[in-house]
Design a protein around this motif. Structure first.
Motif, PDB file in Angstrom:
ATOM      1  N   ILE A 286       0.966  -1.181  -0.157  1.00  0.00           N
ATOM      2  CA  ILE A 286       0.011  -0.007  -0.087  1.00  0.00           C
ATOM      3  C   ILE A 286       0.621   1.441  -0.209  1.00  0.00           C
ATOM      4  CG2 ILE A 286      -0.229   0.086   2.442  1.00  0.00           C
ATOM      5  CD1 ILE A 286      -3.136   0.756  -0.178  1.00  0.00           C
ATOM      6  N   TRP A 287       1.783   1.171   0.780  1.00  0.00           N
ATOM      7  CA  TRP A 287       2.935   2.495   0.815  1.00  0.00           C
ATOM      8  C   TRP A 287       3.555   2.674  -0.573  1.00  0.00           C
ATOM      9  CZ3 TRP A 287       7.842   2.306  -0.603  1.00  0.00           C
ATOM     10  CH2 TRP A 287       8.541   1.280  -0.537  1.00  0.00           C
ATOM     11  N   LEU A 288       3.607   1.809  -1.448  1.00  0.00           N
ATOM     12  CA  LEU A 288       4.327   1.882  -2.745  1.00  0.00           C
ATOM     13  C   LEU A 288       3.316   2.327  -3.729  1.00  0.00           C
ATOM     14  CD1 LEU A 288       6.795   1.715  -4.385  1.00  0.00           C
ATOM     15  CD2 LEU A 288       6.373  -0.810  -4.731  1.00  0.00           C
ATOM     16  N   LYS A 289       2.108   1.874  -3.682  1.00  0.00           N
ATOM     17  CA  LYS A 289       1.015   2.287  -4.439  1.00  0.00           C
ATOM     18  C   LYS A 289       0.781   3.705  -4.229  1.00  0.00           C
ATOM     19  CE  LYS A 289      -3.649   1.534  -5.214  1.00  0.00           C
ATOM     20  NZ  LYS A 289      -5.100   0.824  -4.879  1.00  0.00           N
TER      21      LYS A 289
ATOM     22  N   LEU B 289       2.860   5.997  -2.951  1.00  0.00           N
ATOM     23  CA  LEU B 289       4.128   6.744  -3.246  1.00  0.00           C
ATOM     24  C   LEU B 289       4.159   6.911  -4.868  1.00  0.00           C
ATOM     25  CD1 LEU B 289       7.161   8.151  -2.536  1.00  0.00           C
ATOM     26  CD2 LEU B 289       7.770   5.748  -3.035  1.00  0.00           C
ATOM     27  N   SER B 290       3.692   6.138  -5.616  1.00  0.00           N
ATOM     28  CA  SER B 290       3.539   6.101  -6.796  1.00  0.00           C
ATOM     29  C   SER B 290       2.635   7.297  -7.544  1.00  0.00           C
ATOM     30  CB  SER B 290       2.886   4.785  -7.477  1.00  0.00           C
ATOM     31  OG  SER B 290       3.792   3.860  -7.215  1.00  0.00           O
ATOM     32  N   LEU B 291       1.379   7.202  -6.520  1.00  0.00           N
ATOM     33  CA  LEU B 291       0.335   8.308  -6.961  1.00  0.00           C
ATOM     34  C   LEU B 291       1.245   9.597  -6.749  1.00  0.00           C
ATOM     35  CD1 LEU B 291      -2.590   9.278  -7.601  1.00  0.00           C
ATOM     36  CD2 LEU B 291      -3.004   9.058  -5.240  1.00  0.00           C
ATOM     37  N   VAL B 292       1.850   9.796  -5.666  1.00  0.00           N
ATOM     38  CA  VAL B 292       2.600  11.117  -5.675  1.00  0.00           C
ATOM     39  C   VAL B 292       3.398  11.589  -6.588  1.00  0.00           C
ATOM     40  CG1 VAL B 292       4.329  12.409  -3.848  1.00  0.00           C
ATOM     41  CG2 VAL B 292       2.325  11.179  -2.797  1.00  0.00           C
ATOM     42  N   ILE B 293       4.287  10.393  -6.866  1.00  0.00           N
ATOM     43  CA  ILE B 293       5.250  10.566  -8.187  1.00  0.00           C
ATOM     44  C   ILE B 293       4.512  11.041  -9.315  1.00  0.00           C
ATOM     45  CG2 ILE B 293       6.931   9.432  -9.674  1.00  0.00           C
ATOM     46  CD1 ILE B 293       7.580   8.009  -6.765  1.00  0.00           C
ATOM     47  N   SER B 294       3.488  10.208  -9.742  1.00  0.00           N
ATOM     48  CA  SER B 294       2.506  10.666 -10.792  1.00  0.00           C
ATOM     49  C   SER B 294       2.249  12.140 -10.889  1.00  0.00           C
ATOM     50  CB  SER B 294       1.346   9.733 -10.874  1.00  0.00           C
ATOM     51  OG  SER B 294       0.644   9.999 -11.958  1.00  0.00           O
ATOM     52  N   ILE B 295       1.698  12.693  -9.853  1.00  0.00           N
ATOM     53  CA  ILE B 295       1.320  14.009  -9.678  1.00  0.00           C
ATOM     54  C   ILE B 295       2.532  14.814  -9.806  1.00  0.00           C
ATOM     55  CG2 ILE B 295       0.590  15.693  -8.025  1.00  0.00           C
ATOM     56  CD1 ILE B 295      -1.244  13.228  -6.747  1.00  0.00           C
ATOM     57  N   LEU B 296       3.872  14.437  -9.339  1.00  0.00           N
ATOM     58  CA  LEU B 296       5.048  15.367  -9.300  1.00  0.00           C
ATOM     59  C   LEU B 296       5.328  15.308 -11.234  1.00  0.00           C
ATOM     60  CD1 LEU B 296       7.233  14.312  -6.366  1.00  0.00           C
ATOM     61  CD2 LEU B 296       5.907  16.415  -6.748  1.00  0.00           C
ATOM     62  N   GLY B 297       5.340  14.141 -11.533  1.00  0.00           N
ATOM     63  CA  GLY B 297       5.560  14.206 -13.128  1.00  0.00           C
ATOM     64  C   GLY B 297       4.616  15.008 -13.747  1.00  0.00           C
TER      65      GLY B 297
ATOM     66  N   VAL C 168       3.956   5.853 -15.903  1.00  0.00           N
ATOM     67  CA  VAL C 168       4.641   4.703 -15.170  1.00  0.00           C
ATOM     68  C   VAL C 168       4.174   4.765 -13.743  1.00  0.00           C
ATOM     69  CG1 VAL C 168       6.821   3.676 -14.369  1.00  0.00           C
ATOM     70  CG2 VAL C 168       6.697   4.471 -16.617  1.00  0.00           C
ATOM     71  N   ALA C 169       4.348   5.718 -13.040  1.00  0.00           N
ATOM     72  CA  ALA C 169       3.885   5.800 -11.395  1.00  0.00           C
ATOM     73  C   ALA C 169       2.459   5.486 -11.435  1.00  0.00           C
ATOM     74  CB  ALA C 169       4.239   7.070 -11.068  1.00  0.00           C
ATOM     75  N   TYR C 170       1.588   5.902 -12.324  1.00  0.00           N
ATOM     76  CA  TYR C 170      -0.050   5.940 -12.267  1.00  0.00           C
ATOM     77  C   TYR C 170      -0.372   4.358 -12.681  1.00  0.00           C
ATOM     78  CZ  TYR C 170      -4.958   6.680 -12.435  1.00  0.00           C
ATOM     79  OH  TYR C 170      -5.972   6.617 -12.246  1.00  0.00           O
ATOM     80  N   ALA C 171       0.587   3.900 -13.791  1.00  0.00           N
ATOM     81  CA  ALA C 171       0.153   2.498 -13.899  1.00  0.00           C
ATOM     82  C   ALA C 171       0.702   1.591 -12.777  1.00  0.00           C
ATOM     83  CB  ALA C 171       1.132   2.108 -14.883  1.00  0.00           C
ATOM     84  N   MET C 172       1.609   2.107 -11.814  1.00  0.00           N
ATOM     85  CA  MET C 172       1.804   1.273 -10.723  1.00  0.00           C
ATOM     86  C   MET C 172       0.803   1.433  -9.552  1.00  0.00           C
ATOM     87  SD  MET C 172       5.901   1.813 -10.418  1.00  0.00           S
ATOM     88  CE  MET C 172       5.994   0.945  -8.826  1.00  0.00           C
ATOM     89  N   TYR C 173       0.040   2.765  -9.459  1.00  0.00           N
ATOM     90  CA  TYR C 173      -0.955   3.142  -8.581  1.00  0.00           C
ATOM     91  C   TYR C 173      -1.948   2.276  -8.987  1.00  0.00           C
ATOM     92  CZ  TYR C 173      -4.531   5.537  -6.318  1.00  0.00           C
ATOM     93  OH  TYR C 173      -5.846   5.837  -5.850  1.00  0.00           O
ATOM     94  N   GLU C 174      -2.494   2.189  -9.988  1.00  0.00           N
ATOM     95  CA  GLU C 174      -3.524   1.550 -10.615  1.00  0.00           C
ATOM     96  C   GLU C 174      -3.172  -0.186 -10.352  1.00  0.00           C
ATOM     97  OE1 GLU C 174      -6.715   2.045 -12.678  1.00  0.00           O
ATOM     98  OE2 GLU C 174      -6.524   3.657 -11.237  1.00  0.00           O
ATOM     99  N   GLN C 175      -1.799  -0.441 -10.335  1.00  0.00           N
ATOM    100  CA  GLN C 175      -1.283  -1.850 -10.347  1.00  0.00           C
ATOM    101  C   GLN C 175      -1.495  -2.668 -11.659  1.00  0.00           C
ATOM    102  OE1 GLN C 175      -1.467  -3.617  -6.189  1.00  0.00           O
ATOM    103  NE2 GLN C 175      -3.013  -2.053  -5.777  1.00  0.00           N
TER     104      GLN C 175
END
Length: 153
Positions: A36-39, A41-49, A98-105
């Motif tokens: 869950i923490w990586l999911k 974190l991926s959302l935060v990275i996606s927003i930063l992108g 890439v980060a949003y794909a990770m968030y969406e798993q």
């Protein structure tokens, strides 16, 4: 007005198709499972992108075009996000997607992101061949600044 080549239409057309498939992901039955923490974190990275993309878009001003061929009245931007990457819009989109794909798993979204990375690489190579013709100083800029991130590519 700048004339468009077949390569311009091909790159932008493929890009639009990949964005559309990414957005609708009709056959997304292959999921990955992340902590869950990586999911998140991926959302935060996606927003930063996405923020990085917006900053680069603003800095381009009237130079903005989806086409690899630069506009006839364009000037070379080398400040702001363009000090960090020669193609900060592509870099930000890569991070975001890439980060949003990770968030969406989503394995499908990750695969499409991989295809977009390849497309952005080849599209940027083509674009740079045109920028080298239009701007004599582009070669010096190219030596100092990395393609997508600071001196990675």
């Amino acid at each position: 007005m700048t004339s468009r080549s077949k390569q311009d239409y091909l790159y932008v057309g493929i890009q639009m198709i990949l964005f559309l498939v990414y957005a609708i992901s009709p056959f997304d039955s292959f999921n990955i499972h992340l902590p869950i923490w990586l999911k998140y974190l991926s959302l935060v990275i996606s927003i930063l992108g996405l923020i990085f993309v917006c900053m680069a878009l603003i800095q381009l001003k009237t130079n903005l075009t989806p086409w690899p061929t630069p506009k006839s009245d364009a000037y070379l931007v080398q400040n702001g996000t363009y000090q960090l990457a020669r193609h900060p819009i592509y870099a930000g989109l890569i991070l975001c997607l890439v980060a949003y794909a990770m968030y969406e798993q989503s394995m499908i979204k990750l695969a499409i992101s991989g295809a977009l990375i390849l497309l952005f690489y080849y599209k940027s190579k083509y674009e740079e061949s045109l920028l080298l013709i239009k701007y004599p100083e582009y070669n010096d800029y190219k030596q100092k600044v990395g393609r997508f991130w600071p001196k990675i590519f």
